[in-house]
Design a protein around this motif. Structure first.
Motif, PDB file in Angstrom:
ATOM      1  N   THR A   1      -7.072  11.570  -0.188  1.00 24.87           N
ATOM      2  CA  THR A   1      -7.095  12.030  -1.433  1.00 24.87           C
ATOM      3  C   THR A   1      -7.391  10.954  -2.510  1.00 24.87           C
ATOM      4  OG1 THR A   1      -4.937  11.942  -2.047  1.00 24.87           O
ATOM      5  CG2 THR A   1      -5.821  13.827  -0.915  1.00 24.87           C
ATOM      6  N   HIS A   2      -7.195   9.430  -2.372  1.00 23.78           N
ATOM      7  CA  HIS A   2      -7.250   8.484  -3.484  1.00 23.78           C
ATOM      8  C   HIS A   2      -8.503   7.790  -3.122  1.00 23.78           C
ATOM      9  CE1 HIS A   2      -2.977   9.341  -4.236  1.00 23.78           C
ATOM     10  NE2 HIS A   2      -3.313   9.012  -5.447  1.00 23.78           N
TER      11      HIS A   2
ATOM     12  N   SER B   1     -13.889  10.352   3.561  1.00 21.16           N
ATOM     13  CA  SER B   1     -13.590  11.945   3.279  1.00 21.16           C
ATOM     14  C   SER B   1     -15.004  12.114   2.510  1.00 21.16           C
ATOM     15  CB  SER B   1     -12.595  12.249   2.083  1.00 21.16           C
ATOM     16  OG  SER B   1     -12.813  11.499   0.855  1.00 21.16           O
ATOM     17  N   SER B   2     -15.275  13.763   2.564  1.00 16.94           N
ATOM     18  CA  SER B   2     -16.495  14.106   1.965  1.00 16.94           C
ATOM     19  C   SER B   2     -16.612  13.726   0.485  1.00 16.94           C
ATOM     20  CB  SER B   2     -16.706  15.652   2.242  1.00 16.94           C
ATOM     21  OG  SER B   2     -15.679  16.416   1.827  1.00 16.94           O
ATOM     22  N   TYR B   3     -15.169  13.822  -0.046  1.00 23.40           N
ATOM     23  CA  TYR B   3     -15.213  13.767  -1.506  1.00 23.40           C
ATOM     24  C   TYR B   3     -15.295  12.314  -1.827  1.00 23.40           C
ATOM     25  CZ  TYR B   3     -12.953  13.666  -6.274  1.00 23.40           C
ATOM     26  OH  TYR B   3     -12.765  13.388  -7.336  1.00 23.40           O
ATOM     27  N   GLY B   4     -14.951  11.351  -1.027  1.00 22.57           N
ATOM     28  CA  GLY B   4     -15.346   9.852  -1.244  1.00 22.57           C
ATOM     29  C   GLY B   4     -16.836   9.690  -0.876  1.00 22.57           C
TER      30      GLY B   4
ATOM     31  N   CYS C   1       0.797  -1.042  -0.067  1.00 18.34           N
ATOM     32  CA  CYS C   1       0.072   0.054   0.328  1.00 18.34           C
ATOM     33  C   CYS C   1       0.820   1.261  -0.051  1.00 18.34           C
ATOM     34  CB  CYS C   1      -1.054  -0.063   1.242  1.00 18.34           C
ATOM     35  SG  CYS C   1      -1.838  -1.623   1.339  1.00 18.34           S
ATOM     36  N   ILE C   2       0.570   2.245  -0.707  1.00 18.11           N
ATOM     37  CA  ILE C   2       1.312   3.517  -0.635  1.00 18.11           C
ATOM     38  C   ILE C   2       0.359   4.613  -0.184  1.00 18.11           C
ATOM     39  CG2 ILE C   2       2.537   5.202  -2.109  1.00 18.11           C
ATOM     40  CD1 ILE C   2       3.249   2.620  -4.051  1.00 18.11           C
ATOM     41  N   LEU C   3       0.621   5.462   0.794  1.00 21.67           N
ATOM     42  CA  LEU C   3       0.120   6.483   1.304  1.00 21.67           C
ATOM     43  C   LEU C   3       0.824   7.819   0.967  1.00 21.67           C
ATOM     44  CD1 LEU C   3      -0.681   4.965   5.027  1.00 21.67           C
ATOM     45  CD2 LEU C   3      -2.376   4.820   2.827  1.00 21.67           C
ATOM     46  N   SER C   4       0.227   8.773   0.639  1.00 18.02           N
ATOM     47  CA  SER C   4       0.786   9.904   0.221  1.00 18.02           C
ATOM     48  C   SER C   4       0.570  11.159   0.802  1.00 18.02           C
ATOM     49  CB  SER C   4       0.633  10.203  -1.533  1.00 18.02           C
ATOM     50  OG  SER C   4      -0.398  10.626  -1.522  1.00 18.02           O
ATOM     51  N   SER C   5       1.217  12.292   0.988  1.00 17.05           N
ATOM     52  CA  SER C   5       0.910  13.569   1.226  1.00 17.05           C
ATOM     53  C   SER C   5       1.882  14.365   0.662  1.00 17.05           C
ATOM     54  CB  SER C   5       1.329  13.822   2.846  1.00 17.05           C
ATOM     55  OG  SER C   5       2.300  13.904   3.076  1.00 17.05           O
ATOM     56  N   GLU C   6       1.573  15.953   0.660  1.00 20.97           N
ATOM     57  CA  GLU C   6       2.482  16.803  -0.026  1.00 20.97           C
ATOM     58  C   GLU C   6       2.191  18.166   0.450  1.00 20.97           C
ATOM     59  OE1 GLU C   6       0.313  17.841  -4.082  1.00 20.97           O
ATOM     60  OE2 GLU C   6      -0.084  15.959  -3.943  1.00 20.97           O
TER      61      GLU C   6
END
Length: 360
Positions: free
Chosen positions: A289-290, A314-317, A246-251
């Motif tokens: 975000t994904h 998330s609200s987007y999800g 699994c890959i979790l990201s932040s930026e």
């Protein structure tokens, strides 16, 4: 439908489900009513990769009618994304639609590669594309290459995206084991500023992350000359890789605060590192975000059960799940897991197939 929210999702799901779409009251009460430049640009982009789609917009831009065409894909396409939104805004729809085209997609996108509003191109390269292999997408031919970086407000960046077509359909995924974080990687980039800025972000991020684990390696990527775009900028993209893949990201990217001064690189490095730790704490097989992309991929699988684990929805999800039900008729079963604080989602795919692919 009404309003300008979730415009990309509606467009993508309308195209895939071959459902005509009408959106009314697009920013009807706003001082600048109608479609924004970047939304019009996305419509032009969808038009480029499909044949026979129909788009009608009224004079004020507050009403849109969209009739999907056939997804053609294509090679050596070029699109200017403008400077209203980052290239990341256009990449997610392109990746999903590109998988189900008649031919593989190869396109050059120009605009802003890294900003604080949309996922940056580095996150797409290191976190989004590897996620597709869990659904049976051939990794050969899947590529995102950064030719030039472009920071806001003037952009000037350029990337080349290549998306292969899926053989016939995606494969259903049971993806619930998050594993433990084994290493952290990242890219610290800078354009039209001192290369020292990138090192300062790395030092700040490592100061936080090395308390979690020793295997932290962040590359510095300094661009000069024509490859550095038209505006000064810098930022950092981090990914945590787990033992189960699994890959979790932040930026974080520098934004102008008030009197046109960019934030301190130390602040950005620390902020990105803390965001990554927050994503790890929330759990799940992808970061927040994904979630939307993950749910769409599950819904496009064959008529088989897909099961995934995410952190807090998330609200987007949540909105993505509603749109999937409307366009594809796929309903997810949602079960909170109190022991880990995560959420398990199960669905039976819509049986979506790439109808345009020639059968050999």
């Amino acid at each position: 439908m009404k309003g300008a929210q979730h415009f990309r999702q509606r467009l993508v799901l309308s195209t895939l489900s071959n459902t005509a779409l009408r959106i009314d009251d697009i920013r009807a009460d706003s001082e600048a009513p109608g479609l924004c430049d970047f939304e019009a640009s996305l419509l032009r982009l969808v038009e480029k990769i499909s044949n026979g789609c129909g788009i009608e917009i009224n004079e004020t831009g507050t009403k849109l009618r969209y009739k999907p065409g056939i997804l053609a894909g294509g090679r050596n396409l070029v699109h200017d994304c403008g400077t209203g939104r980052g290239i990341g805004y256009f990449l997610e729809p392109l990746i999903i639609l590109g998988l189900f085209g008649k031919k593989p997609l190869s396109i050059t996108l120009r605009g802003i590669t890294n900003d604080s509003r949309d996922p940056c191109v580095d996150t797409f390269r290191t976190a989004t594309l590897p996620m597709l292999k869990h659904f049976g997408v051939p990794i050969e031919g899947l590529e995102l290459k950064v030719v030039a970086r472009g920071a806001p407000p003037l952009g000037g960046g350029e990337v080349v995206l290549k998306v292969p077509i899926v053989p016939k359909s995606l494969t259903a995924a049971t993806w619930v084991d998050e594993g433990m974080v084994k290493r952290i990687r990242g890219v610290s980039y800078s354009t039209r500023v001192s290369p020292h800025m990138a090192n300062r972000m790395v030092d700040a991020a490592r100061g936080v992350l090395n308390r979690l684990l020793p295997d932290v390696y962040i590359f510095t990527d300094h661009y000069t000359g024509s490859e550095s775009g038209k505006s000064p900028g810098y930022g950092i993209s981090l990914v945590a890789e787990t033992t189960t893949g699994c890959i979790l990201s932040s930026e974080c990217a520098a934004t102008h605060s008030g009197a046109s001064e960019l934030q301190l690189p130390e602040d950005l490095g620390t902020q990105a590192a803390m965001s990554l730790l927050q994503e790890i704490k929330l759990g799940g097989v992808v970061d927040s975000t994904h979630q939307g992309l993950l749910f769409i991929l599950c819904a496009l699988c064959p008529e088989d059960v897909s099961k995934v684990r995410v952190g807090k929805l998330s609200s987007y999800g949540i909105k993505t799940l509603q749109h999937i039900k409307e366009f594809l008729g796929v309903q997810f079963s949602i079960k909170p897991d109190p022991a880990t604080g995560t959420v398990l989602l199960t669905c039976v795919g819509s049986g979506f197939q790439n109808l345009y692919r020639k059968v050999s």
